[in-house]
Enzyme design. Structure first.
Site, mmCIF file in Angstrom:
data_model
loop_
_atom_site.group_PDB
_atom_site.id
_atom_site.type_symbol
_atom_site.label_atom_id
_atom_site.label_comp_id
_atom_site.label_asym_id
_atom_site.label_seq_id
_atom_site.Cartn_x
_atom_site.Cartn_y
_atom_site.Cartn_z
ATOM 1 N N LYS A 1 -8.026 -91.130 7.902
ATOM 2 C CA LYS A 1 -8.184 -90.316 9.114
ATOM 3 C C LYS A 1 -8.939 -89.048 8.688
ATOM 4 O O LYS A 1 -8.535 -87.913 8.980
ATOM 5 C CB LYS A 1 -6.767 -90.011 9.650
ATOM 6 C CG LYS A 1 -6.707 -89.394 11.000
ATOM 7 C CD LYS A 1 -7.065 -90.330 12.133
ATOM 8 C CE LYS A 1 -7.124 -89.545 13.428
ATOM 9 N NZ LYS A 1 -7.921 -90.180 14.468
ATOM 10 N N ASP A 22 -7.179 -94.979 13.316
ATOM 11 C CA ASP A 22 -6.765 -95.395 14.663
ATOM 12 C C ASP A 22 -7.632 -96.538 15.179
ATOM 13 O O ASP A 22 -7.137 -97.546 15.703
ATOM 14 C CB ASP A 22 -6.746 -94.210 15.639
ATOM 15 C CG ASP A 22 -7.910 -93.252 15.458
ATOM 16 O OD1 ASP A 22 -8.710 -93.458 14.514
ATOM 17 O OD2 ASP A 22 -8.040 -92.308 16.252
ATOM 18 N N ASP A 68 1.600 -97.751 5.385
ATOM 19 C CA ASP A 68 2.873 -98.186 5.950
ATOM 20 C C ASP A 68 2.655 -98.732 7.359
ATOM 21 O O ASP A 68 3.127 -99.816 7.712
ATOM 22 C CB ASP A 68 3.819 -96.964 5.992
ATOM 23 C CG ASP A 68 5.281 -97.393 5.988
ATOM 24 O OD1 ASP A 68 5.548 -98.604 5.842
ATOM 25 O OD2 ASP A 68 6.151 -96.517 6.113
#
Ligand code: NAP
Length: 428
Positions: free
Chosen positions: A235, A288, A312
């Site tokens: 990100k 995302d 995760d």
């Protein structure tokens, strides 16, 4: 619990196993494995003991079938979690740590971490204490498993999740603590940054060292196993100096250490948009966007390299594409140790019900045997699991995900231990 012959159970203190030797590390990541090997195991909390003993029974059967009596595992119990707390007052007693330091290679059942409570996750502590910096999670479709995808056979991923840094480093304070107050004051004074008084504060460290050692492992794996793509998930558009740096440092390793084996996206144009033979494409995707593309453009993903938190998230999403947490295994690898574990947690509502799926833990031991170089035993475990599903044997979690049409292929819904028995039977 069924009788398992080669277990050395913890009673009230650690007693060395009467036979067997420990795995020896001869160089970083390189092991020498004796034929009678002592492997540690932690039962785990909640459903842990059910899945752990089911998996050990399957592993024993695979070793016996593959090698006759020539090889054997001695399973040495190490206590941690709830059981250790009851026996010793600590969730991770010092003697357990000392024993794991000798054993180095072990299976861990899931361990409970109550949300918002004072103590740190034993799982995270173990990974950090033994510097098990790479959490490796293969996620592959096995025929017969339920999936929300139209083409689930496109799922063949290996996720490399950094395991020691990021927001999992455990550097955080509650909003009302003196430490949080001190930090707020420091940030205001030194940098003019205001943080609300009712905000908890966490710190997200991502280092060049931590990034590059796992990037090296992922790239090496991809090249040696002839995978197509390594995608760095991050990100970095928002978290530039942690996740953005993760991307840059991973690319640097690819460029400087694996130049002759990799190709970058902007170089594909010279090859008609195709990956040339013998090369692995190294690219990156923003987290995302990538989480949704995994559903819509599944076949574009192969090996995924991610910082801790992204890793995760993406591994649970990926597991959901091919049957869910009940079938998702993982290993945690460091230069001097290795821990196999199911991805799932303690699922406390199913404790003692003989309901849950032991496949994740069984496949974690398949990964362990591959790591130890006991490939024949690993192949037998996989064969047993694949055959059981192909022949229509399932646990309840999987049947629940099937629609009526799919349920026609179900021959029998089995409990945890009976499914493990079926896997053993299917190895034959
Ligand atoms: P969880 O224990 O993984 O359970 C979530 C749900 O996943 C379960 O309720 C169940 O779904 C399904 N599930 C998990 N394992 C399954 C299995 N073997 N077979 C079939 N279904 C399975 O996650 P959680 O409820 O978030 O966490 C509970 C505790 O575990 C927490 O204390 C957490 O900290 C800990 N945890 C430990 C680890 C670890 O040791 N590595 C990992 C994750 C969580 P349904 O309810 O839909 O049936």
């Amino acid at each position: 619990m069924r009788d398992i012959p080669n277990l050395v159970k913890y009673v009230d203190k650690y007693v060395e196993p009467p036979e067997g030797e420990y795995v020896e590390y001869i160089a970083p990541g390189q092991v020498k494995v004796p034929n009678k090997v002592i492997i540690g195991y932690i039962e785990g909390d909640g459903i842990g003991p059910e899945v752990v003993y089911a998996a050990i029974r399957v592993a024993n059967a695979a070793v016996e079938k593959a090698y006759g009596g020539a090889r054997k595992v001695i399973w040495y119990e190490v206590v941690a979690g709830e059981k250790a707390e009851k026996l010793t007052g600590s969730r991770l007693p010092r003697e357990s740590i000392a024993t794991l330091e000798k054993i180095r290679v072990f299976l861990k059942g899931p361990l409970e971490t109550p949300v918002g409570s004072g103590f740190r996750s034993v799982n995270v502590t173990l990974r950090q204490m033994f510097d098990l910096y790479a959490n490796v999670r293969p996620v592959r479709y096995l025929p017969g498993l339920p999936s929300p995808l139209k083409k689930p056979e496109a799922v063949d991923l290996v996720i490399f999740r950094e395991n020691t840094e990021d927001v999992y480093a455990g550097i955080e304070w509650p909003h009302h603590s003196p430490e949080a107050a001190k930090l707020r004051e420091f940030l205001k004074r030194e940098f003019g940054i205001s943080i609300r008084e009712d905000a908890g504060i966490g710190i997200k460290p991502i280092s060049k060292f931590g990034t590059q050692r796992i990037a090296r492992l992922a790239l090496k794996f991809a090249i040696e196993n002839k995978r197509r793509v390594v995608t760095v998930m991050h990100k970095g558009n928002i978290q530039k100096y942690t996740e953005g740096a993760f991307r840059d440092w991973a690319f640097e390793v690819a460029r400087e250490e694996f130049r002759n084996f990799v190709i970058f996206e902007d170089e594909l144009i010279q090859h008609g948009g195709q990956i040339p033979p013998g090369r692995v494409l190294v690219n990156d995707r923003i987290a995302d966007n990538m989480l949704q593309q995994l559903l819509t453009r599944t076949s574009e993903y192969d090996v995924i390299l991610a910082p801790n938190l992204n890793g995760d998230y993406v591994s649970d999403e990926a597991a959901g594409l091919v049957g869910g947490l009940g079938v998702a295994p993982g290993i945690d690898v460091g230069d001097w140790g290795m821990m196999a574990e199911p991805v799932h947690g303690t699922a406390p509502k199913y404790r003692g019900k003989n309901y849950v799926n032991p496949t994740a833990t069984i496949l974690a031991l398949e990964l362990m045997f591959k790591f130890l170089g006991w490939r024949e035993a690993a192949s037998l475990i996989l064969k047993g699991v694949e055959t059981a599903y192909r022949e229509g044997y399932y646990t309840g979690d999987l049947v629940r995900q099937m629609d009526e049409g799919e349920r026609e292929k179900v021959k029998e819904v089995l409990g945890t231990q009976e499914f493990a028995d079926k896997v053993v039977e299917c190895m034959k």
